[in-house]
Write a protein that holds these residues in place. Sequence first.
Motif, mmCIF file in Angstrom:
data_model
loop_
_atom_site.group_PDB
_atom_site.id
_atom_site.type_symbol
_atom_site.label_atom_id
_atom_site.label_comp_id
_atom_site.label_asym_id
_atom_site.label_seq_id
_atom_site.Cartn_x
_atom_site.Cartn_y
_atom_site.Cartn_z
ATOM 1 N N ASP A 1 12.146 5.290 7.179
ATOM 2 C CA ASP A 1 12.457 3.972 7.705
ATOM 3 C C ASP A 1 13.928 3.785 8.062
ATOM 4 O OD1 ASP A 1 13.447 3.945 5.156
ATOM 5 O OD2 ASP A 1 12.532 2.061 4.559
ATOM 6 N N VAL A 2 14.634 4.882 8.338
ATOM 7 C CA VAL A 2 16.025 4.745 8.758
ATOM 8 C C VAL A 2 16.098 4.164 10.169
ATOM 9 C CG1 VAL A 2 18.159 5.985 9.276
ATOM 10 C CG2 VAL A 2 16.806 6.619 7.265
ATOM 11 N N TYR A 3 15.215 4.606 11.055
ATOM 12 C CA TYR A 3 15.347 4.291 12.478
ATOM 13 C C TYR A 3 14.346 3.254 12.976
ATOM 14 C CZ TYR A 3 17.955 8.583 11.934
ATOM 15 O OH TYR A 3 18.834 9.538 11.489
ATOM 16 N N GLN A 4 13.495 2.753 12.114
ATOM 17 C CA GLN A 4 12.626 1.635 12.464
ATOM 18 C C GLN A 4 12.408 0.809 11.200
ATOM 19 O OE1 GLN A 4 11.361 4.973 12.985
ATOM 20 N NE2 GLN A 4 10.868 4.907 10.806
ATOM 21 N N ASP A 5 11.911 -0.376 11.355
ATOM 22 C CA ASP A 5 11.860 -1.284 10.218
ATOM 23 C C ASP A 5 10.781 -0.889 9.212
ATOM 24 O OD1 ASP A 5 9.387 -2.306 11.170
ATOM 25 O OD2 ASP A 5 10.387 -3.860 12.322
ATOM 26 N N PHE A 6 10.770 -1.588 8.100
ATOM 27 C CA PHE A 6 9.861 -1.323 6.994
ATOM 28 C C PHE A 6 8.401 -1.378 7.442
ATOM 29 C CE2 PHE A 6 7.327 -2.795 3.401
ATOM 30 C CZ PHE A 6 7.746 -1.974 2.362
ATOM 31 N N GLY A 7 8.073 -2.377 8.246
ATOM 32 C CA GLY A 7 6.690 -2.540 8.666
ATOM 33 C C GLY A 7 6.153 -1.363 9.445
ATOM 34 N N HIS A 8 6.988 -0.768 10.308
ATOM 35 C CA HIS A 8 6.568 0.397 11.088
ATOM 36 C C HIS A 8 6.478 1.661 10.240
ATOM 37 C CE1 HIS A 8 7.863 -2.037 14.598
ATOM 38 N NE2 HIS A 8 7.002 -1.298 15.256
ATOM 39 N N SER A 9 7.100 1.667 9.073
ATOM 40 C CA SER A 9 7.329 2.904 8.331
ATOM 41 C C SER A 9 6.331 3.147 7.211
ATOM 42 C CB SER A 9 8.748 2.891 7.737
ATOM 43 O OG SER A 9 9.705 2.662 8.756
ATOM 44 N N HIS A 10 5.510 2.160 6.884
ATOM 45 C CA HIS A 10 4.556 2.273 5.772
ATOM 46 C C HIS A 10 3.199 1.749 6.221
ATOM 47 C CE1 HIS A 10 7.851 3.197 2.993
ATOM 48 N NE2 HIS A 10 8.521 2.241 3.614
ATOM 49 N N PHE A 11 2.145 2.296 5.619
ATOM 50 C CA PHE A 11 0.793 2.002 6.073
ATOM 51 C C PHE A 11 -0.147 1.579 4.948
ATOM 52 C CE2 PHE A 11 3.030 4.836 8.801
ATOM 53 C CZ PHE A 11 2.767 4.365 10.066
ATOM 54 N N HIS A 12 0.072 2.092 3.752
ATOM 55 C CA HIS A 12 -0.857 1.826 2.656
ATOM 56 C C HIS A 12 -0.774 0.396 2.147
ATOM 57 C CE1 HIS A 12 -1.004 6.413 1.522
ATOM 58 N NE2 HIS A 12 -1.209 6.183 2.812
ATOM 59 N N ASN A 13 0.328 -0.279 2.398
ATOM 60 C CA ASN A 13 0.489 -1.667 1.956
ATOM 61 C C ASN A 13 -0.135 -2.624 2.974
ATOM 62 O OD1 ASN A 13 2.513 -0.841 3.782
ATOM 63 N ND2 ASN A 13 3.904 -2.454 3.132
ATOM 64 N N SER A 14 -1.429 -2.431 3.199
ATOM 65 C CA SER A 14 -2.141 -3.164 4.248
ATOM 66 C C SER A 14 -3.495 -3.625 3.719
ATOM 67 C CB SER A 14 -2.351 -2.267 5.470
ATOM 68 O OG SER A 14 -1.115 -1.774 5.954
ATOM 69 N N LEU A 15 -4.100 -4.545 4.439
ATOM 70 C CA LEU A 15 -5.425 -5.025 4.053
ATOM 71 C C LEU A 15 -6.474 -3.932 4.239
ATOM 72 C CD1 LEU A 15 -7.360 -7.229 3.146
ATOM 73 C CD2 LEU A 15 -7.377 -8.092 5.512
ATOM 74 N N ILE A 16 -6.463 -3.280 5.405
ATOM 75 C CA ILE A 16 -7.368 -2.150 5.677
ATOM 76 C C ILE A 16 -6.513 -1.015 6.200
ATOM 77 C CG2 ILE A 16 -9.347 -1.330 7.007
ATOM 78 C CD1 ILE A 16 -10.215 -4.268 7.320
ATOM 79 N N TRP A 17 -6.590 0.163 5.570
ATOM 80 C CA TRP A 17 -5.762 1.270 6.044
ATOM 81 C C TRP A 17 -6.502 2.592 5.965
ATOM 82 C CZ3 TRP A 17 -4.511 5.327 2.798
ATOM 83 C CH2 TRP A 17 -4.542 5.099 1.414
ATOM 84 N N GLY A 18 -6.076 3.506 6.861
ATOM 85 C CA GLY A 18 -6.583 4.873 6.858
ATOM 86 C C GLY A 18 -5.453 5.820 7.197
ATOM 87 N N ASP A 19 -5.333 6.903 6.437
ATOM 88 C CA ASP A 19 -4.245 7.868 6.598
ATOM 89 C C ASP A 19 -4.864 9.254 6.741
ATOM 90 O OD1 ASP A 19 -1.978 9.458 6.429
ATOM 91 O OD2 ASP A 19 -1.102 8.367 4.753
#
Length: 507
Positions: A93-111
């Motif tokens: 998350d150095v070059y884009q914000d927190f929201g763009h940098s993480h995925f698991h902290n979501s209502l529905i997610w798949g990785d």
Amino acid sequence: MPLLTAATAPVDVRSFGAKGDGRTLDHDAINRAIVAVARTGGTVLVPAGRYLCFSIRLLSGITLMLAEGAVIEAADPARHAGGYDLPEPPSNDVYQDFGHSHFHNSLIWGDGVHDVAIIGPGRIDGIGLTREGPGARWKGGGKNAGSHPASMRGVTASEMQQLEPDRSLMNGRGNKAIALKNARRVRIANLTIARGGHFAILATGCDDVAIEGLRIDTNRDGIDLDACRRVTIRDCQVNSPNDDAIVLKASYALGETRTCEDVTITGCTVSGYDPGTLLDGTRGRTQELAPDRDRVTGRIKLGTESTGGFRRIRIEDCRFLRSRGLAIEMVDGGVLEEVTARNLSMEEVTTAPLFLRLGDRRRGPEGTGVGLLRHVSIANLTATGIDPRYAATIAGLPDRPVEDVRLTDIDLRYAGGGTTAEAARVVPEARDGYPEPSMFGTLPAYGLYVRHVRGLTVKGLAIATDAPDARPPVIVEDARDVRITGLRASGEPVVRDGRNIRIDAAS
């Protein structure tokens, strides 16, 4: 595309303990159903009811079907026992914000999933999600240039703290309705999403994606595709007054550069009505400004993050209603080429109807250089009710011009009212600024402003104003090989420092 029906009947989440009463936390039951069905692949059915949930984890081979009358409601950790999955390490998350940098902290997610679908006709209500989050940790060589739009210069420290809270406050909170990372063969269709948090949908590094028939009415971004390939967004309505409705990016969120390519956006309507008023049908116009202190957003955009570049992007048969216009922005390196847009209609345009910007922010890893913006074609664009401050703009840099742009049958109608003082303004370069039409201030042309361009062909350009305007209709500055034919406008075009420039009025 993922299999939407299976050999066996859909599995009802109530058989795994889900209540759907709007009071019981149902995510554990839904996740148990997903795990069981994923052994063979199939459909997990969410029947009519209201399902209060923290994080739901998609697995490969799963179709999550929300039936008519089904609502998955995002729980609020301030009111409900529990929290969302933690933001996963490592963080890029150095070059884009927190929201763009993480995925698991979501209502529905798949990785890393494949062959998955989320389909309606039910609804996702992100009432318990937050739309805020920390900004990028990049500091622009100590200047922090380009981190925020120039329109935010008056925002106080306390206001910024509300918009970008500390990372320590994000654990347990969810900020996306749907997040997908490195997914393959995905379909999201026929859903309604209300109050989607920072993103209603964020897909990063995903290939072979179909997004169809969605209605999204949200409090920040609508659909974000970051470094995705072979994607179609079709027949969607996205209302997002506070940020972009449909946006393509090519950030460094995966820890590597990856091109966003072969994307088609077709038959979509984007808007900046008051939050919630697309879904209730009232289409409110009370909110005037977005959080960045410019007028409401709700547009289609490429950028700002552009490190990986863009190729073969098509935008066609789309409507923009009470929103900013089409923006194509390259400020963080990368190459943008082969972008086509056609059959676009815009009403009540809140900044510029068209904004092509090549800048030099370089928010990327060491070695990131100035990008390229070239081979762009836009045809059959009609816009009315345009903010008179912001002409359609094509702006490169003195040492890196925009190249090979073609405009065909462009019809623009502005409010007018520009003054002779505005006509005499010197436009700042703002080389490393955050790209928005307002970065240049009120422009000295009322219809089309072109600067630092090599190769522009315009065939058929009509520019009109509701009130008289003292500015010239067109300014071409530091440009080479420009041909404008079929110009219909009041006043005379102005050319400064041009070579091989020809501007012909319509006969």
